[in-house]
Scaffold this active site. Structure first.
Site, PDB file in Angstrom:
ATOM      1  N   ASN A  24     -35.389  22.901 -30.661  1.00  0.00           N
ATOM      2  CA  ASN A  24     -34.023  22.377 -30.613  1.00  0.00           C
ATOM      3  C   ASN A  24     -33.558  22.290 -32.063  1.00  0.00           C
ATOM      4  OD1 ASN A  24     -31.666  20.955 -30.315  1.00  0.00           O
ATOM      5  ND2 ASN A  24     -32.587  19.225 -29.217  1.00  0.00           N
ATOM      6  N   ARG A 108     -33.133  25.408 -27.036  1.00  0.00           N
ATOM      7  CA  ARG A 108     -31.968  24.705 -26.510  1.00  0.00           C
ATOM      8  C   ARG A 108     -30.730  25.330 -27.159  1.00  0.00           C
ATOM      9  NH1 ARG A 108     -31.015  18.230 -25.999  1.00  0.00           N
ATOM     10  NH2 ARG A 108     -28.976  18.390 -25.043  1.00  0.00           N
ATOM     11  N   HIS A 196     -25.110  18.294 -21.810  1.00  0.00           N
ATOM     12  CA  HIS A 196     -26.262  17.497 -21.332  1.00  0.00           C
ATOM     13  C   HIS A 196     -26.800  18.032 -20.006  1.00  0.00           C
ATOM     14  CE1 HIS A 196     -24.930  13.760 -23.838  1.00  0.00           C
ATOM     15  NE2 HIS A 196     -25.887  14.419 -24.475  1.00  0.00           N
ATOM     16  N   ARG A 256     -19.228   9.718 -32.137  1.00  0.00           N
ATOM     17  CA  ARG A 256     -18.119  10.513 -31.578  1.00  0.00           C
ATOM     18  C   ARG A 256     -17.186   9.621 -30.779  1.00  0.00           C
ATOM     19  NH1 ARG A 256     -21.790  14.806 -28.685  1.00  0.00           N
ATOM     20  NH2 ARG A 256     -23.543  14.136 -29.943  1.00  0.00           N
ATOM     21  N   ASP A 298     -26.029   2.929 -34.100  1.00  0.00           N
ATOM     22  CA  ASP A 298     -27.249   2.706 -33.321  1.00  0.00           C
ATOM     23  C   ASP A 298     -27.079   1.476 -32.420  1.00  0.00           C
ATOM     24  OD1 ASP A 298     -30.538   3.325 -33.746  1.00  0.00           O
ATOM     25  OD2 ASP A 298     -29.972   1.365 -32.949  1.00  0.00           O
ATOM     26  N   GLY A 345     -29.792   4.091 -22.019  1.00  0.00           N
ATOM     27  CA  GLY A 345     -29.918   3.919 -20.565  1.00  0.00           C
ATOM     28  C   GLY A 345     -31.312   3.511 -20.143  1.00  0.00           C
ATOM     29  N   GLU A 346     -32.324   4.067 -20.833  1.00  0.00           N
ATOM     30  CA  GLU A 346     -33.711   3.759 -20.452  1.00  0.00           C
ATOM     31  C   GLU A 346     -34.200   2.439 -21.031  1.00  0.00           C
ATOM     32  OE1 GLU A 346     -36.085   7.173 -21.633  1.00  0.00           O
ATOM     33  OE2 GLU A 346     -34.600   8.507 -20.732  1.00  0.00           O
ATOM     34  N   GLU A 394     -35.560  16.580 -21.501  1.00  0.00           N
ATOM     35  CA  GLU A 394     -34.893  17.881 -21.605  1.00  0.00           C
ATOM     36  C   GLU A 394     -35.868  18.984 -22.027  1.00  0.00           C
ATOM     37  OE1 GLU A 394     -32.414  15.384 -23.851  1.00  0.00           O
ATOM     38  OE2 GLU A 394     -30.597  16.435 -23.235  1.00  0.00           O
TER      39      GLU A 394
END
Ligand code: ADP
Length: 411
Positions: A24, A108, A196, A256, A298, A345-346, A394
């Site tokens: 990647n 990727r 994504h 962003r 962050d 999210g995790e 991913e």
């Protein structure tokens, strides 16, 4: 039948001994993960990255269990290009993978345009087609393609596969792919692609294989990392997503902006005399959580900070996310399940809690203890919408694709 028994050693001897490398490549970093093709199925046994390419390059590597193998800066200007980073990495891998040849490399690639609807083996012709897509993703595509070009020159015999962030969204209906601009622009490729996709495909595949309750029906997946987007899945297929023509659209992200009135861009150019390059840089690198907080991009730092800007940024993040989840649900006629994945999210129970609290009107009710403990299912037993926490991967998705395209093994 075990996956390996489908590929007897005599049919594909490399599948027993070899490894596939996933790359990647970004503007100043080259991330890698190496997967063993051995009898235990695809196992990641090396991962790491070279970052600071072009400035002060640094190399970190860990084994599959997360044990640090290497953590050191390069001296001076040893690694100033993606090409130099790749050549160095290949030599390092050779030294650390004695008896385990690299049999293929997966990359990727952010943009597959309208041509590449699934992963593809890359040759010089395919590379030319991917280069033609650079104008659609000028900040990412050139970097993604650099190692492909280098490997075609250095190791032409080594099979390479490009895995696209856009491909998974090709199942979306026409209205999900349009902007209300004069139609000729759509025909020229100015349309919503979505990104994504490798993450969403991994979640859809994991749901199909491991969480039967999630495999069918209407699911909204929230990929909350440094980049943030949502995807509306119907029976595991993407029907809508929040990112559009670029990875700027939709939810606010680390740096962003997310959705922005196009009139703001015109105003910035006219009233502030900002150049397109300056606007681009601000929208991609200085906005989002960083821009709103003035503290950090962050999420963990913002949650730990007492600065008023940090609170403002987190509140906006949660507010917009809840709005966008409802928008995704509208695209698929409701929501049976909500999945949180990626770094925020995790790992952030407070963010999951705050988003779900705003979605209680839709029937989203968390089990506070399960959420705090980071269980797989975090909704209460009576919640009409089930809520899940699933780790994305991913690189594994890319490794599975690489093997599938090359017939090395089946996932
Ligand atoms: P990328 O999109 O670069 O792959 P990640 O998926 O690793 O990024 O997500 C990075 C984000 O996850 C950062 O904002 C980081 O602060 C956040 N994050 C990671 N762990 C936690 C945590 N325990 N609490 C809150 N945020 C977290």
């Amino acid at each position: 039948m075990t996956p390996n028994s489908q590929f007897p050693a005599q049919a594909n001897p490399l599948a027993q001994d070899g490894a596939v490398v996933m790359l990647n490549a970004g503007s100043s970093s080259l991330k890698f993960e190496v997967f063993d093709l051995g009898p235990g199925g695809l196992q990641c046994f090396l991962r790491g990255q070279i970052d600071g390419i072009g400035h002060q390059a640094h190399f970190r590597a860990k084994d599959g269990a997360g044990l640090a193998l290497h953590d050191a800066s390069f001296s001076g200007d040893a690694i100033t290009t993606q090409h130099a980073a790749l050549v160095w990495l290949l030599a390092w891998l050779r030294a650390h993978m004695v008896g385990k040849p690299v049999v293929a490399v997966g990359h990727r690639v952010v943009h597959g345009g309208t041509q590449f609807l699934q992963p593809v083996r890359v040759d010089a012709g395919v590379l030319r087609q991917l280069e033609a897509l650079v104008p659609l993703a000028p900040l990412h595509q050139p970097h993604n393609l650099a190692p492909i070009r280098s490997l075609l020159a250095e190791r032409p015999e080594l099979p390479q596969v490009a895995c696209f962030d856009t491909a998974f969204h090709q199942s979306q209906p026409p209205e999900a792919q349009m902007f209300a601009l004069p139609w000729r622009f759509h025909e020229d490729g100015v349309r919503r692609y979505g990104f994504h996709g490798l993450s969403y495909e991994y979640i859809a595949r994991t749901a199909r294989n491991q969480v039967p309750a999630l495999a069918a029906g209407r699911t909204v997946v929230a990929h909350l990392g440094n980049g943030v987007s949502l995807c509306a899945l119907l029976d595991g297929r993407s029907l809508a997503t929040t990112m559009g023509f670029t990875a700027l659209d939709g939810c606010p992200m680390g740096t962003r902006c997310g959705s922005l009135d196009a009139g703001v861009v015109i105003h910035l150019a006219r009233a502030y005399g900002m150049s397109m390059d300056a606007i681009e840089s601000m929208l991609y690198l200085e906005s989002g959580l960083l821009g709103l907080s003035g503290v950090s991009s962050d999420m963990q730092e913002l949650l730990d900070s007492s600065a008023p800007g940090a609170r403002r940024a987190v509140d906006y993040f949660v507010y917009q996310l809840a709005r966008e989840v409802a928008s995704m649900a509208a695209a698929i006629g409701g929501m049976d399940a909500l999945v949180f994945t990626a770094g925020i999210g995790e790992n952030s129970a407070p963010i999951r809690l705050a988003v779900c609290a705003r979605l209680a009107w839709m029937g989203v009710h968390l089990d506070a203890q399960a959420n705090a403990a980071g269980a797989a299912r975090i909704s209460s037993a009576s919640s009409p919408v089930s809520v899940w926490r699933i780790a994305t991967n991913e690189e594994r998705m890319m490794a599975e694709h690489t093997c599938e395209v090359l017939g090395l093994r089946q996932a």
